[in-house]
Motif scaffolding. Structure first.
Motif, PDB file in Angstrom:
ATOM      1  N   TYR A   1     -37.405  15.339 -45.182  1.00 17.28           N
ATOM      2  CA  TYR A   1     -36.389  14.730 -44.329  1.00 17.28           C
ATOM      3  C   TYR A   1     -36.997  14.277 -43.004  1.00 17.28           C
ATOM      4  CZ  TYR A   1     -36.480  19.517 -42.544  1.00 17.28           C
ATOM      5  OH  TYR A   1     -36.896  20.734 -42.055  1.00 17.28           O
ATOM      6  N   TYR A   2     -36.432  13.201 -42.470  1.00 13.48           N
ATOM      7  CA  TYR A   2     -36.901  12.657 -41.190  1.00 13.48           C
ATOM      8  C   TYR A   2     -35.693  12.056 -40.479  1.00 13.48           C
ATOM      9  CZ  TYR A   2     -39.868  10.074 -37.866  1.00 13.48           C
ATOM     10  OH  TYR A   2     -40.472   9.593 -36.725  1.00 13.48           O
ATOM     11  N   ILE A   3     -35.242  12.692 -39.406  1.00 13.93           N
ATOM     12  CA  ILE A   3     -34.080  12.252 -38.633  1.00 13.93           C
ATOM     13  C   ILE A   3     -34.574  11.745 -37.283  1.00 13.93           C
ATOM     14  CG2 ILE A   3     -31.889  12.957 -37.594  1.00 13.93           C
ATOM     15  CD1 ILE A   3     -31.706  15.136 -39.734  1.00 13.93           C
ATOM     16  N   SER A   4     -34.179  10.527 -36.926  1.00 16.18           N
ATOM     17  CA  SER A   4     -34.701   9.918 -35.700  1.00 16.18           C
ATOM     18  C   SER A   4     -33.639   9.031 -35.069  1.00 16.18           C
ATOM     19  CB  SER A   4     -35.960   9.105 -36.015  1.00 16.18           C
ATOM     20  OG  SER A   4     -35.650   8.042 -36.898  1.00 16.18           O
ATOM     21  N   ASP A   5     -34.034   8.320 -33.996  1.00 14.65           N
ATOM     22  CA  ASP A   5     -33.141   7.387 -33.296  1.00 14.65           C
ATOM     23  C   ASP A   5     -31.827   8.069 -32.923  1.00 14.65           C
ATOM     24  OD1 ASP A   5     -34.856   4.959 -33.526  1.00 14.65           O
ATOM     25  OD2 ASP A   5     -34.500   5.270 -35.666  1.00 14.65           O
ATOM     26  N   ILE A   6     -31.935   9.231 -32.316  1.00  9.58           N
ATOM     27  CA  ILE A   6     -30.764  10.053 -32.015  1.00  9.58           C
ATOM     28  C   ILE A   6     -30.106   9.564 -30.725  1.00  9.58           C
ATOM     29  CG2 ILE A   6     -29.931  12.405 -31.634  1.00  9.58           C
ATOM     30  CD1 ILE A   6     -32.736  13.284 -32.879  1.00  9.58           C
ATOM     31  N   LEU A   7     -28.829   9.214 -30.817  1.00 13.45           N
ATOM     32  CA  LEU A   7     -28.032   8.804 -29.662  1.00 13.45           C
ATOM     33  C   LEU A   7     -26.932   9.832 -29.428  1.00 13.45           C
ATOM     34  CD1 LEU A   7     -27.606   5.001 -30.482  1.00 13.45           C
ATOM     35  CD2 LEU A   7     -29.262   6.032 -28.919  1.00 13.45           C
ATOM     36  N   ILE A   8     -26.621  10.048 -28.161  1.00 17.65           N
ATOM     37  CA  ILE A   8     -25.636  11.063 -27.793  1.00 17.65           C
ATOM     38  C   ILE A   8     -24.452  10.398 -27.112  1.00 17.65           C
ATOM     39  CG2 ILE A   8     -25.248  13.221 -26.540  1.00 17.65           C
ATOM     40  CD1 ILE A   8     -28.492  13.176 -26.339  1.00 17.65           C
ATOM     41  N   GLU A   9     -23.280  10.634 -27.621  1.00 12.83           N
ATOM     42  CA  GLU A   9     -22.042  10.208 -26.961  1.00 12.83           C
ATOM     43  C   GLU A   9     -21.408  11.448 -26.362  1.00 12.83           C
ATOM     44  OE1 GLU A   9     -18.383   7.178 -27.871  1.00 12.83           O
ATOM     45  OE2 GLU A   9     -18.973   8.550 -29.462  1.00 12.83           O
ATOM     46  N   SER A  10     -21.410  11.528 -25.031  1.00  9.37           N
ATOM     47  CA  SER A  10     -20.984  12.762 -24.379  1.00  9.37           C
ATOM     48  C   SER A  10     -20.311  12.464 -23.057  1.00  9.37           C
ATOM     49  CB  SER A  10     -22.198  13.680 -24.140  1.00  9.37           C
ATOM     50  OG  SER A  10     -21.851  14.785 -23.339  1.00  9.37           O
ATOM     51  N   SER A  11     -19.293  13.245 -22.728  1.00  8.22           N
ATOM     52  CA  SER A  11     -18.618  13.107 -21.433  1.00  8.22           C
ATOM     53  C   SER A  11     -19.506  13.602 -20.300  1.00  8.22           C
ATOM     54  CB  SER A  11     -17.303  13.892 -21.440  1.00  8.22           C
ATOM     55  OG  SER A  11     -17.552  15.259 -21.743  1.00  8.22           O
ATOM     56  N   ALA A  12     -20.617  14.285 -20.649  1.00  4.30           N
ATOM     57  CA  ALA A  12     -21.526  14.789 -19.618  1.00  4.30           C
ATOM     58  C   ALA A  12     -22.289  13.667 -18.937  1.00  4.30           C
ATOM     59  CB  ALA A  12     -22.516  15.781 -20.229  1.00  4.30           C
ATOM     60  N   PHE A  13     -22.387  12.508 -19.598  1.00  4.67           N
ATOM     61  CA  PHE A  13     -23.098  11.371 -19.028  1.00  4.67           C
ATOM     62  C   PHE A  13     -22.079  10.406 -18.437  1.00  4.67           C
ATOM     63  CE2 PHE A  13     -25.817  12.760 -22.635  1.00  4.67           C
ATOM     64  CZ  PHE A  13     -26.869  13.251 -21.868  1.00  4.67           C
ATOM     65  N   VAL A  14     -22.089  10.298 -17.129  1.00  5.65           N
ATOM     66  CA  VAL A  14     -21.094   9.480 -16.447  1.00  5.65           C
ATOM     67  C   VAL A  14     -21.487   8.008 -16.463  1.00  5.65           C
ATOM     68  CG1 VAL A  14     -19.891   9.072 -14.267  1.00  5.65           C
ATOM     69  CG2 VAL A  14     -20.478  11.412 -14.961  1.00  5.65           C
ATOM     70  N   MET A  15     -22.759   7.725 -16.201  1.00  8.83           N
ATOM     71  CA  MET A  15     -23.212   6.338 -16.081  1.00  8.83           C
ATOM     72  C   MET A  15     -23.318   5.645 -17.440  1.00  8.83           C
ATOM     73  SD  MET A  15     -23.408   5.905 -12.878  1.00  8.83           S
ATOM     74  CE  MET A  15     -24.267   4.339 -12.770  1.00  8.83           C
ATOM     75  N   LYS A  16     -23.833   6.368 -18.433  1.00  2.96           N
ATOM     76  CA  LYS A  16     -24.018   5.789 -19.759  1.00  2.96           C
ATOM     77  C   LYS A  16     -23.272   6.635 -20.783  1.00  2.96           C
ATOM     78  CE  LYS A  16     -28.534   3.608 -19.012  1.00  2.96           C
ATOM     79  NZ  LYS A  16     -29.942   3.540 -19.482  1.00  2.96           N
ATOM     80  N   LYS A  17     -22.370   5.999 -21.513  1.00  2.00           N
ATOM     81  CA  LYS A  17     -21.574   6.746 -22.483  1.00  2.00           C
ATOM     82  C   LYS A  17     -22.420   7.180 -23.674  1.00  2.00           C
ATOM     83  CE  LYS A  17     -17.155   6.641 -24.907  1.00  2.00           C
ATOM     84  NZ  LYS A  17     -15.967   5.844 -25.272  1.00  2.00           N
TER      85      LYS A  17
END
Length: 240
Positions: free
Chosen positions: A120-136
């Motif tokens: 297995y190989y998991i990559s290109d991980i993006l995070i959608e989090s309320s902790a990031f104010v400037m970038k969703k």
């Protein structure tokens, strides 16, 4: 008396060993950490399945993904290479219910089977989090877990959720009783033919939009112009 006690002790130890080996991946709570691959974060490794051949591992891995990743048909699976026994898919993962985080993670996964191993190989991980104010939506590479405890918590949260997903996949691969696959050529080009099993159809076309049963015949509808009719567990009639 000594021999009897020794025999009882050996029996108990054997029982403990059997109980341990019988535990599922999920029960063992295995985790699969993030590592650096050049300038990006990835989750990579392999799990052996000595009791299965490569075709069985590949089929079960793809079947699990169809059932648990694709919302319908084979949506989310971006590439399938049957001869090479690998495929790629998009994963959307959410923080576990018991987590302090409330994040959604978007990533790409590649699964490849070789020599009895699921790689297995998991990559290109993006995070959608309320902790990031400037970038969703923020790339995992933007985190600084060594400097910021909040970033480490997010990374640990992702490890927890991806580990749970991988463990569930591995449990399915190890335990699912796969029906014999005899139409690999048709599966590789997504061609329906008479005699295909339900498993083979899911591998080739994904999940049907609807399943109806009437008078011993089962109808799968993939679209308004694509229907499969099963009799005794095999495709008997095709409308396409």
């Amino acid at each position: 008396m000594f021999k009897q006690r020794l025999w009882i002790l050996s029996f108990l130890l054997a029982g403990i060993t059997l109980q341990t080996t019988a535990q599922t991946f999920t029960e063992q709570g295995k985790t699969y950490p993030i590592s650096a691959d050049g300038n990006k974060y990835v989750v990579t490794g392999f799990t052996p399945f000595s009791q299965l051949n490569d075709e069985g591992i590949f089929a079960n891995t793809l079947l699990w993904t169809v059932e648990n990743v694709c919302p319908k048909l084979r949506e989310g699976i971006t590439e399938v290479n049957v001869p090479a026994k690998n495929f790629k898919c998009d994963l959307i993962l959410n923080s576990p219910a018991d987590s302090k985080q409330n994040n959604t993670y978007y990533c790409k996964a590649t699964f490849r089977i070789a020599s009895g191993k699921l790689i297995y190989y998991i990559s290109d991980i993006l995070i959608e989090s309320s902790a990031f104010v400037m970038k969703k939506v923020t790339p995992m590479e933007k985190l600084s877990p060594e400097k910021k405890p909040a970033h480490k918590e997010i990374m640990d949260d992702f490890i927890q959720v991806e580990s749970l997903i991988l463990n569930k996949m591995f449990d399915f691969v190890a335990s699912n009783q796969l029906s014999p696959i005899t139409h690999w050529n048709e599966i590789s080009i997504s061609k329906p033919v008479q005699g295909m099993t339900a498993d083979e159809c899911r591998l080739a076309f994904g999940k049907p939009q609807t399943i109806l049963e009437s008078n011993g015949e089962i109808q799968w509808m993939y679209s308004s112009s694509f229907y499969l009719f099963f009799k005794n567990g095999r495709v008997e009639t095709i409308i396409k």
